[in-house]
Every structure is written in structure tokens, then in C-alpha cells.
Write an enzyme that holds these catalytic residues in place. Structure first.
Site, mmCIF file in Angstrom:
data_model
loop_
_atom_site.group_PDB
_atom_site.id
_atom_site.type_symbol
_atom_site.label_atom_id
_atom_site.label_comp_id
_atom_site.label_asym_id
_atom_site.label_seq_id
_atom_site.Cartn_x
_atom_site.Cartn_y
_atom_site.Cartn_z
ATOM 1 N N GLU A 109 6.759 3.218 3.927
ATOM 2 C CA GLU A 109 5.418 2.670 4.059
ATOM 3 C C GLU A 109 4.313 3.696 3.793
ATOM 4 O O GLU A 109 3.199 3.331 3.419
ATOM 5 C CB GLU A 109 5.271 2.094 5.470
ATOM 6 N N SER A 110 4.612 4.962 3.972
ATOM 7 C CA SER A 110 3.617 6.017 3.764
ATOM 8 C C SER A 110 3.299 6.248 2.294
ATOM 9 O O SER A 110 2.418 7.053 1.964
ATOM 10 C CB SER A 110 4.101 7.320 4.401
#
Length: 266
Positions: free
Chosen positions: A60-61
Site C-alpha cells: 500500500e505504501s
């Protein structure tokens, strides 16, 4: 034979290891995987180390193609970026890669799951006169469950986790039936398997309700039913998963050992 401690089996592996290996095997044919932290990350990294070396791990980063040498502590773990093929801004990750339908599989965990594979990771009712229990929250899970080609889930099996009614709906699985995702315009297929330390559940094509299709070695259907907070539907023929191979166990244990304090990861 002497009794084994909780969480272990009479074999050379624990029930958690059995769950993690089977979760990794579920990624055998995947090309790209949007990975949740915790058990999903363990399974995805094990898959890359065993059954699917070419699997592209996406976090997700904004990291694409991460190849950590140990299990990441969070989506912000520096090794995810250091070992990635590319790092993109989070808005691009969601708007272009995820919502654009470019990711095959989303792999999620959960605090609570209901019979339609809906997820709660936000808050739980701790009982009368007790404050509600706060959980990590949604993160990117709602978008992952909506837009990935399919979703896999992994969590431990108990009546605390597999509940008749969620205390809070964080992430939609199949809603209340087979047509709900389509009505809401969700392009992905939604959850296709829930892998636990007792077995594997899959949604019925007609009702979208989770059905027990496989149990792990030495686990009975009655035990799975007793650990489920609703009247669990069981397939006409229930299979038994294969136990972990020595190679799978060695790879899993090496990943976990690499992340322990005092261990070199490079």
C-alpha cells in the site's frame, strides 16, 4: 504420544505454519498480489520463496515488486522500498494500479469475518460496561477488495473471528448475497477463499455464503463447525490439504528467523 501445546500439532509443524503454507500455495498462479501486513504478508513472501518466484508483491505504501529478505514490520518498512522494482506515489498506486484493475490478487487479514466474507478491522464490541475495542482500521482493504481480480483471506479460526454478525463492516466481501457486488459496481470477483488454521472455506457460487471445502490434516468437520459463529455449510465432499513439505517449512522459518532481533537480513 504426549499432548502438544496449543497451536501445535502432532507433526513437525504448527497449526499456524500449516495455515501459512496453504495460504502461500493459493498464490501459485498469481502474477501480481496486493499484500496486507501480518499473515497475508507472511504468505505472499513465502509464495515468492517457494511456489511462485516470479510473483510481484505490491504494498500500500507504493512499492511494486518488493523482494524483502525478512518479513516486513509494516507497509512503511524501508526494505520494501529498497528491494522494490519501483516506488510510486500512493495516489498513483490506488488510482492507476488498483482501481485500474491491474492487480490480480488482493490478500487480506481480518479481525472478524461473517458468512459472506465481509470483514471487520475497525472496532469490536467488548461486552456490557466495557469500552469498544479499537482495531487498526480499514487502510486500503476496501479498495483492494473492490478492485483486485480476486481476494484471498487468511486468519485464525475461532468463534471470536468467525461471527454471525460483524460489529462493524469495514470491507465488503460479498455483502448479503451473490448479486451485491455487481449492484454496487465492484469490478473484482471478491473473496474466493478464506484460509484458516483449520481448513479452507470458499463462497458458494449460488449463494456467496462461505462453505467448508477442505480441512487440514487431523482436523475434523465438527471441530471447524464448533469454531464458527454461524451454522456452517459443508461441501458434499470435503478434501484434506497436503501437509507442508520440508522445503516449505525451511523457507517459512528462514523468513521468520531473519526478522528476529540480532539477525542479519543482508
Amino acid at each position: 504420544m504426549t499432548a502438544t501445546p496449543a497451536g501445535t500439532t502432532d507433526h513437525n509443524y504448527t497449526s499456524d505454519e500449516l495455515m501459512e503454507v496453504n495460504a502461500a500455495r493459493a498464490l501459485t498462479d498469481a502474477t501480481t498480489c496486493f499484500v496486507g501486513i501480518g499473515l497475508p504478508s507472511t504468505a505472499a513472501n513465502l509464495a515468492r520463496a517457494t511456489v511462485n518466484p516470479g510473483l510481484v508483491l505490491i504494498y500500500e505504501s507504493g512499492t511494486i515488486g518488493s523482494k524483502p529478505t525478512r518479513l516486513p514490520l509494516s507497509i512503511g518498512d524501508g526494505e520494501l522500498a529498497e528491494t522494490a522494482d519501483a516506488v510510486v506515489p500512493v495516489p498513483e498506486m490506488f488510482n492507476y494500479w488498483l482501481q485500474g484493475g491491474r492487480i490480480d490478487v488482493g490478500f487480506l487479514g481480518a479481525a472478524q469475518v461473517d458468512r459472506y466474507a465481509n470483514i471487520n478491522t475497525t472496532v469490536v464490541d467488548r461486552g456490557p460496561d466495557k469500552p469498544e475495542g479499537r482495531l487498526p482500521g480499514a487502510g486500503g482493504a476496501p479498495e483492494i477488495a473492490s478492485n483486485c481480480g480476486k481476494v484471498l483471506m487468511v486468519l485464525r479460526h475461532s468463534t471470536r473471528n468467525f461471527v454471525q454478525r460483524l460489529d462493524f463492516v469495514t470491507t465488503l466481501g460479498h455483502g448479503g448475497g451473490p448479486d451485491d457486488r455487481k449492484k454496487l459496481g465492484m469490478p473484482g470477483a471478491g473473496p474466493t477463499a478464506v484460509i484458516t488454521d483449520l481448513g479452507i472455506l470458499r463462497p458458494d457460487p449460488s449463494t456467496a455464503e462461505l462453505v467448508l471445502t477442505e480441512v487440514h490434516p487431523d482436523v475434523t468437520v465438527e471441530r471447524v463447525r464448533a469454531a464458527t459463529g454461524w451454522e456452517l455449510t459443508v461441501a458434499d465432499t470435503v478434501g484434506t490439504t497436503e501437509p507442508p513439505t520440508p522445503q516449505e517449512l525451511a523457507a517459512l522459518r528462514a523468513l521468520k528467523a531473519a526478522g528476529k532481533p540480532g539477525k542479519e537480513t543482508r
